[in-house]
Design a protein around this motif. Structure first.
Motif, mmCIF file in Angstrom:
data_model
loop_
_atom_site.group_PDB
_atom_site.id
_atom_site.type_symbol
_atom_site.label_atom_id
_atom_site.label_comp_id
_atom_site.label_asym_id
_atom_site.label_seq_id
_atom_site.Cartn_x
_atom_site.Cartn_y
_atom_site.Cartn_z
ATOM 1 N N GLU A 294 70.583 52.305 50.140
ATOM 2 C CA GLU A 294 70.290 52.510 51.569
ATOM 3 C C GLU A 294 71.190 53.608 52.131
ATOM 4 O O GLU A 294 70.729 54.481 52.880
ATOM 5 C CB GLU A 294 70.521 51.215 52.347
ATOM 6 N N LEU A 303 65.687 57.501 54.820
ATOM 7 C CA LEU A 303 65.557 56.231 55.539
ATOM 8 C C LEU A 303 64.838 56.478 56.857
ATOM 9 O O LEU A 303 65.220 57.357 57.622
ATOM 10 C CB LEU A 303 66.951 55.655 55.791
ATOM 11 N N ILE A 304 63.792 55.743 57.074
ATOM 12 C CA ILE A 304 62.951 56.010 58.242
ATOM 13 C C ILE A 304 63.336 55.104 59.385
ATOM 14 O O ILE A 304 63.415 53.885 59.221
ATOM 15 C CB ILE A 304 61.468 55.836 57.883
ATOM 16 N N ASP A 305 63.611 55.719 60.516
ATOM 17 C CA ASP A 305 63.912 54.948 61.720
ATOM 18 C C ASP A 305 62.760 55.135 62.699
ATOM 19 O O ASP A 305 62.495 56.258 63.141
ATOM 20 C CB ASP A 305 65.231 55.440 62.320
ATOM 21 N N GLY A 306 62.077 54.079 63.019
ATOM 22 C CA GLY A 306 60.918 54.163 63.898
ATOM 23 C C GLY A 306 61.252 54.746 65.257
ATOM 24 O O GLY A 306 60.482 55.529 65.821
ATOM 25 N N ASN A 307 62.428 54.393 65.766
ATOM 26 C CA ASN A 307 62.821 54.913 67.087
ATOM 27 C C ASN A 307 62.967 56.423 67.057
ATOM 28 O O ASN A 307 62.485 57.118 67.950
ATOM 29 C CB ASN A 307 64.149 54.276 67.504
ATOM 30 N N LYS B 439 57.275 47.563 51.861
ATOM 31 C CA LYS B 439 58.108 48.643 52.391
ATOM 32 C C LYS B 439 57.260 49.890 52.656
ATOM 33 O O LYS B 439 57.393 50.530 53.702
ATOM 34 C CB LYS B 439 59.211 48.961 51.390
ATOM 35 N N GLU B 443 56.889 51.523 56.264
ATOM 36 C CA GLU B 443 57.272 52.925 56.512
ATOM 37 C C GLU B 443 56.109 53.674 57.162
ATOM 38 O O GLU B 443 56.312 54.495 58.054
ATOM 39 C CB GLU B 443 57.675 53.593 55.203
ATOM 40 N N ALA B 446 56.148 52.751 60.712
ATOM 41 C CA ALA B 446 57.211 53.458 61.437
ATOM 42 C C ALA B 446 56.827 54.915 61.661
ATOM 43 O O ALA B 446 57.042 55.469 62.742
ATOM 44 C CB ALA B 446 58.516 53.361 60.659
ATOM 45 N N LEU B 451 56.237 50.907 64.676
ATOM 46 C CA LEU B 451 57.322 49.985 64.309
ATOM 47 C C LEU B 451 58.633 50.691 64.640
ATOM 48 O O LEU B 451 59.038 51.611 63.935
ATOM 49 C CB LEU B 451 57.245 49.641 62.819
ATOM 50 N N ARG B 452 59.268 50.290 65.698
ATOM 51 C CA ARG B 452 60.454 51.014 66.152
ATOM 52 C C ARG B 452 61.715 50.330 65.640
ATOM 53 O O ARG B 452 62.484 49.747 66.388
ATOM 54 C CB ARG B 452 60.421 51.122 67.663
ATOM 55 N N HIS B 453 61.861 50.375 64.337
ATOM 56 C CA HIS B 453 63.036 49.820 63.673
ATOM 57 C C HIS B 453 63.388 50.735 62.520
ATOM 58 O O HIS B 453 62.565 51.529 62.073
ATOM 59 C CB HIS B 453 62.721 48.428 63.086
ATOM 60 N N THR B 454 64.606 50.570 62.029
ATOM 61 C CA THR B 454 64.962 51.244 60.783
ATOM 62 C C THR B 454 64.396 50.429 59.632
ATOM 63 O O THR B 454 64.687 49.242 59.507
ATOM 64 C CB THR B 454 66.487 51.318 60.648
ATOM 65 N N VAL B 455 63.559 51.052 58.838
ATOM 66 C CA VAL B 455 62.902 50.326 57.753
ATOM 67 C C VAL B 455 63.841 50.305 56.552
ATOM 68 O O VAL B 455 63.765 51.144 55.662
ATOM 69 C CB VAL B 455 61.548 50.964 57.397
ATOM 70 N N ASP B 456 64.761 49.366 56.563
ATOM 71 C CA ASP B 456 65.639 49.208 55.407
ATOM 72 C C ASP B 456 65.254 47.918 54.670
ATOM 73 O O ASP B 456 64.345 47.197 55.097
ATOM 74 C CB ASP B 456 67.108 49.201 55.827
ATOM 75 N N ASP B 457 65.972 47.672 53.583
ATOM 76 C CA ASP B 457 65.611 46.502 52.759
ATOM 77 C C ASP B 457 65.704 45.206 53.541
ATOM 78 O O ASP B 457 64.936 44.274 53.336
ATOM 79 C CB ASP B 457 66.542 46.431 51.540
#
Lengths: 335, 484
Positions: A294, A303-307, B439, B443, B446, B451-457
């Motif tokens: 990560e 790493l994708i951040d939706g915001n 995932k 993604e 997003a 989807l307004r988040h960080t798509v992490d594990d």
């Protein structure tokens, strides 16, 4: 119109011939004291086991109990042996308290009972009585219950000769509608039948058969006493067995019907979930690798951040130019 | 001539006149029990309360309300929707959301990459012409979340890749001149993506140049809302659904326009209408579309044409299959229910599904099941369970419950599912998606700005667990639809 005598007879029959009793007697004799069991007679027949209780031991036991009794009595004032029964006018005692309030003022019934206001109330007496009773049971618990241990016998596994397991219910002398109920349970396999006969027995038993543990359970409470109910069960079982052994119709064409039975699901903890040290280590490594990955992705921008995606795609908000007045207000020259 | 008053009197006493009742028995003649004719009772009769009853105000009309503390009924004064408007709203298919962001990295499915195993686990977009074809075939369902994103795209999950290998197998078999008909029933939990998998199968078939026939919902065929007629000369008696078949031909034409336009008829069928010689299949289909009474004849002719050598494989799909695995809601002339298999379209499908008939150029027969709208079909459920057990736990195959009602025709049709040797007939069980697949989906969410988040594990694991170990519908619900 019926004659007068006839009507009288009719009305006479309408009331119960029995006397009405406020506290009705239990309908059934307290059979729990003597359950219908063959074990007591068997026990009487067999010779006492070596490690069991013997006659001399029992005599010692009784002597011990008498000794305890003597000790208790000697501590608490005059005992019943020390009171001379001839010293009390028994007849006068009986006469005095016989009618109580109702004999007061009647000369032929003897002198009135005098009350000197030195006694406690009847409620108080009841409370004391209750206290005495509790103490009595406490004494029994302390002194007598441990002695019951001598009567304990080791559990014996039922043999092939006794395949039926009867259950009787005792409510310790209380009235209960289920006092007379008898339940019997037996395993279909123990009946020493051929496979076809066993199948037929199971089909005949219907919903009384439990496929999970291969048992047939019958119960009866339609008669007043346990003995009658037990006899009925025995007769039913013997009828079932004779029918099962009857080969004229084997019921082979009828499929088993276990719709009445819903097996209870048994969930076992998966073996692979047990946190052994190896598994803990594996999970630790996996998690740390994931965190590392990560971090790496964050660094490379994968790493994708939706915001951030939304913010970067919004139309750019440039400040609009504000018009500036060249002249002063209301057409006047700028000061 | 009597005067009027005398005339009326004699008329009023007519019932007393014994000679007027010649037919009556003598006993009644002695004591006539009928009353004299009179209009006065009518005049004196109480006015019925019906007339006195105050007329209730019309809905929406304002009235003076003198009752204290009792409010006037709070009617909704809004305009009522027109007939059919609500249903149209309910059944509307929205395939685009202009507020969602376009995903730049989204790849499209193409004839080249569609059978490539490398696309497994990626979200792939549907090309525009395929979207049109699928839309015409009603492959998109209103309950699916297409309207949340800029354009239709779907995850190529493990099962989709399996379907792709089946398509490849059919094509390879066709190249070797040994046409193969593969039959699959798509099963799975509620919202596990069964209809979407069907749609992906149709899309892949379109891309590979197959001929695609899709029956979008078996319920619409079986629930007796369209006309039906007995098919002459069929034994046992079958029933055609002309309007439905004509509509299906319209959908087929829209979906397979290019093929139908360029292909010319080679057979000389005996059709009830004139057809120019050597005409294209499009002309044939259009005839069936326009004249619904010929639609079934056109469909069979089209099927014969497709069975000719050199024609493409067929993808034949039917969703919510349970509705036809029992008696339909239609009644025969003897007022007996008509079995679903006696409807010609369903018969065509089931014959191929059961393996009774095979496709001359190969193809795939795909049946979808539904968990949200399914009638009780013990036989179908049993065979699905058996087939699933044969895949996962062959030692523990469930037995048929003899106390359930059995539909022998369904049993005969699905018998092949019990036979592990029949590799061509099986179920395709949809489970949850794996975490990497989840995932990829998240993604995509997003990237679409949904989807307004960080798509992490961590987030993926959270949503994957919330979705019941990766149930696709629940995953979408948990991450896109549900806003916390």
């Amino acid at each position: 119109m019926a004659s007068t005598t006839r009507r009288l007879a009719f009305s006479a029959r309408r009331c119960s011939s029995k006397l009405y009793v406020q506290t009705a007697q239990p309908r059934f004799s307290p059979l729990w004291q003597r359950p219908l069991s063959t074990s007591s007679s068997r026990r009487a027949d067999e010779t006492p086991a070596k490690d069991g209780i013997t006659t001399p031991e029992l005599a010692d036991l009784i002597d011990d109990m008498y000794g305890v009794q003597e000790q208790v009595r000697s501590k608490s004032g005059p005992t019943w042996q020390s009171i001379d029964p001839n010293g009390i006018d028994q007849a006068a005692l009986q006469e005095q308290g016989k009618d109580g309030f109702w004999s007061e003022g009647e000369e032929e019934l003897g002198p009135d009972e005098d009350y000197y206001a030195d006694d406690i109330t009847s409620d108080g007496h009841q409370l004391l009585e209750q206290h005495r009773e509790l103490r009595e049971y406490a004494r029994m618990i302390a002194w007598e219950l441990p002695l019951l241990n001598h009567l304990a016998r080791p559990f014996e596994v039922p043999t092939q000769a006794t395949p039926f397991r009867f259950r009787y219910t005792s409510y310790l002398g209380e009235r209960h509608p289920a006092v007379n109920k008898v339940v019997v349970e037996f395993c279909a396999k123990d009946m020493k039948l051929s496979p076809i006969q066993t199948d037929k027995l199971i089909k005949l038993a219907g919903v009384r058969y439990n496929p999970s543990n291969d048992t047939i359970k019958l119960s009866c409470e339609k008669f007043d006493t346990q003995a009658q109910n037990k006899r009925f069960l025995g007769e039913t079982i013997s009828k079932l067995l004779t029918e099962a052994k009857d080969g004229s119709d084997t019921f082979a064409d009828v499929p088993f019907d276990f719709r009445h039975h819903k097996p209870k699901p048994v969930y076992e903890f998966p073996e692979s979930w047990i946190l052994t040290p190896e598994r803990k280590k594996y999970l630790e490594e996996k998690r740390s690798a994931s965190v590392l990955k990560e971090e790496e992705r964050k660094f490379t921008g994968a790493l994708i951040d939706g915001n951030k995606v939304v913010e970067s795609n919004l139309p750019r908000n440039e400040p609009e130019p504000v018009p500036v007045m060249i002249g002063g207000r209301r057409g006047k020259a700028l000061r | 001539m009597m005067n009027s008053s005398t005339c009326l009197r004699s008329f009023s006493k007519l019932s007393l006149d014994r000679t007027a009742h010649a037919s009556l028995t003598s006993r009644t003649l002695f004591a006539p029990q009928t009353a004299c004719f009179s209009t006065s009772t009518g005049y004196r009769a109480q006015v019925t309360s019906k007339a006195k009853k105050p007329v209730a105000p019309r809905r929406g009309e304002k009235t003076l309300n003198v009752k204290k503390g009792k409010k006037a009924p709070n009617y909704d004064m809004g305009k009522r929707p027109n007939p059919g408007e609500r249903k149209a709203q309910r059944k509307r298919i929205v395939l685009s959301n202009n507020n969602a962001l376009a995903v730049a990295s989204l790849q499209d499915l193409s004839p080249k990459n569609v059978l490539d195993p490398s696309i497994e686990g990626k979200v792939m977009g549907f090309p525009e012409e395929i979207v049109d074809a699928l839309r015409a075939e009603e492959a998109f369902k209103p309950s699916q979340g297409w309207g949340l994103f800029r354009r239709p795209a779907a995850l190529v999950r493990k099962e989709t890749a399996q379907l792709a290998t089946l398509i490849k197998a059919v094509e390879d078999a066709k190249a070797e001149k040994q046409p193969r008909t593969i039959r699959r029933l798509v099963t799975g939990d509620l919202m596990s993506g069964k209809s979407t998998l069907l749609l992906q199968g149709l899309a892949m078939a379109h891309l590979r140049g197959w001929f695609v026939i899709n029956l979008p919902n078996a319920q619409e065929i079986a629930f007796a809302r369209t006309d039906y007629a007995p098919l002459a000369g069929s034994d046992p008696l079958q029933y055609t659904q002309d309007t439905y078949t004509a509509d299906l031909l319209r959908q087929i034409l829209k979906g397979n326009r290019a093929f139908l336009e360029e292909t010319r008829m080679v057979t000389k069928p005996d059709l009830p209408f004139p057809l120019p010689a050597n005409s294209t299949l499009k002309v044939l289909v259009e005839q069936g579309m326009v004249n619904s009474e010929f639609s079934w004849a056109v469909f069979t002719t089209l099927w014969q044409e497709l069975s000719q050598p050199g024609r493409p494989p067929i993808m034949f799909a039917l969703d919510a299959i349970a509705h036809v695995m029992r008696n339909s809601d239609y009644l025969s002339a003897e007022v007996k229910p008509i079995h679903g298999f006696d409807l010609t379209l369903i018969r065509q499908f089931v014959d191929h599904l059961s393996g009774q008939k095979t496709l001359a150029n190969g193809g795939i027969i795909l049946g979808g099941t539904s968990q949200s709208n399914k009638p009780a079909t013990p036989a179908l459920d049993h065979f699905i369970k058996v087939a699933e057990a044969l895949q996962s736990d062959p030692d523990n195959v469930p037995k048929w419950n003899p106390y359930l009602g059995v539909d022998q025709r369904v049993v005969d049709a699905l018998q092949g599912l019990e036979d592990p040797k029949q590799k061509d007939f099986d179920v395709l069980r949809l489970g949850g998606v794996s975490k990497p697949e989840a995932k990829a989906m998240m993604e995509y969410y997003a990237h679409s700005g949904m989807l307004r988040h960080t798509v992490d594990d961590r987030l993926v694991a959270e949503k994957w667990s919330l979705a019941g170990m990766g149930n696709v519908g629940e995953l979408e619900r948990a991450s896109v639809r549900l806003r916390l």
